[in-house]
Design a protein around this motif. Structure first.
Motif, mmCIF file in Angstrom:
data_model
loop_
_atom_site.group_PDB
_atom_site.id
_atom_site.type_symbol
_atom_site.label_atom_id
_atom_site.label_comp_id
_atom_site.label_asym_id
_atom_site.label_seq_id
_atom_site.Cartn_x
_atom_site.Cartn_y
_atom_site.Cartn_z
ATOM 1 N N ILE A 1 3.114 1.406 4.737
ATOM 2 C CA ILE A 1 1.819 1.247 5.387
ATOM 3 C C ILE A 1 1.273 -0.158 5.203
ATOM 4 C CG2 ILE A 1 -0.575 2.048 5.460
ATOM 5 C CD1 ILE A 1 0.471 4.819 4.673
ATOM 6 N N GLU A 2 1.174 -0.628 3.940
ATOM 7 C CA GLU A 2 0.615 -1.970 3.710
ATOM 8 C C GLU A 2 0.879 -2.441 2.298
ATOM 9 O OE1 GLU A 2 -3.670 -2.182 3.697
ATOM 10 O OE2 GLU A 2 -3.824 -0.164 2.883
ATOM 11 N N ASP A 3 0.755 -3.755 2.114
ATOM 12 C CA ASP A 3 0.712 -4.351 0.790
ATOM 13 C C ASP A 3 -0.725 -4.308 0.296
ATOM 14 O OD1 ASP A 3 3.383 -5.236 0.279
ATOM 15 O OD2 ASP A 3 3.104 -6.820 1.751
ATOM 16 N N LEU A 4 -0.923 -3.986 -0.980
ATOM 17 C CA LEU A 4 -2.258 -4.031 -1.542
ATOM 18 C C LEU A 4 -2.584 -5.450 -2.001
ATOM 19 C CD1 LEU A 4 -2.385 -0.766 -3.677
ATOM 20 C CD2 LEU A 4 -3.389 -1.161 -1.435
ATOM 21 N N GLU A 5 -3.814 -5.832 -1.877
ATOM 22 C CA GLU A 5 -4.256 -7.159 -2.323
ATOM 23 C C GLU A 5 -4.436 -7.136 -3.842
ATOM 24 O OE1 GLU A 5 -4.536 -9.844 -0.292
ATOM 25 O OE2 GLU A 5 -3.803 -8.549 1.300
ATOM 26 N N ASP A 6 -4.331 -8.300 -4.445
ATOM 27 C CA ASP A 6 -4.551 -8.419 -5.903
ATOM 28 C C ASP A 6 -5.996 -8.154 -6.241
ATOM 29 O OD1 ASP A 6 -1.942 -8.953 -6.345
ATOM 30 O OD2 ASP A 6 -2.189 -11.139 -6.374
#
Length: 81
Positions: free
Chosen positions: A76-81
């Motif tokens: 679905i997506e990469d999570l942000e830091d």
């Protein structure tokens, strides 16, 4: 030792990802029916042949978790830091 530190830093720096995972699992549903009929045989026949099928009330759903299998995984997506 230096390689271990590099690998550890690489793991720490990696962003978490989000996935949607679909599974299939076997279950046994218990359904109760209230059927008007002249006899028990007639009442059972109405369910077996489909005249009343699907009109009952679900009273239990026993999931057999040991039968669960993965059927689809979608990124679905990469999570942000």
């Amino acid at each position: 030792m230096h390689l271990q530190i590099l690998l550890c830093n690489d793991i720490i720096k990696k962003k978490m990802k989000v996935f949607r995972i679909t599974t299939e699992v076997k279950s046994t549903k218990t359904i109760q029916y209230i059927v008007e009929a002249n006899s028990q045989e007639e009442a059972e026949l109405k369910i077996i042949v489909g005249e009343e099928r699907g009109e009952g009330e679900e009273v239990d759903d026993d999931i057999e978790w040991g039968t669960e299998i993965l059927t689809k995984t979608k990124f679905i997506e990469d999570l942000e830091d």
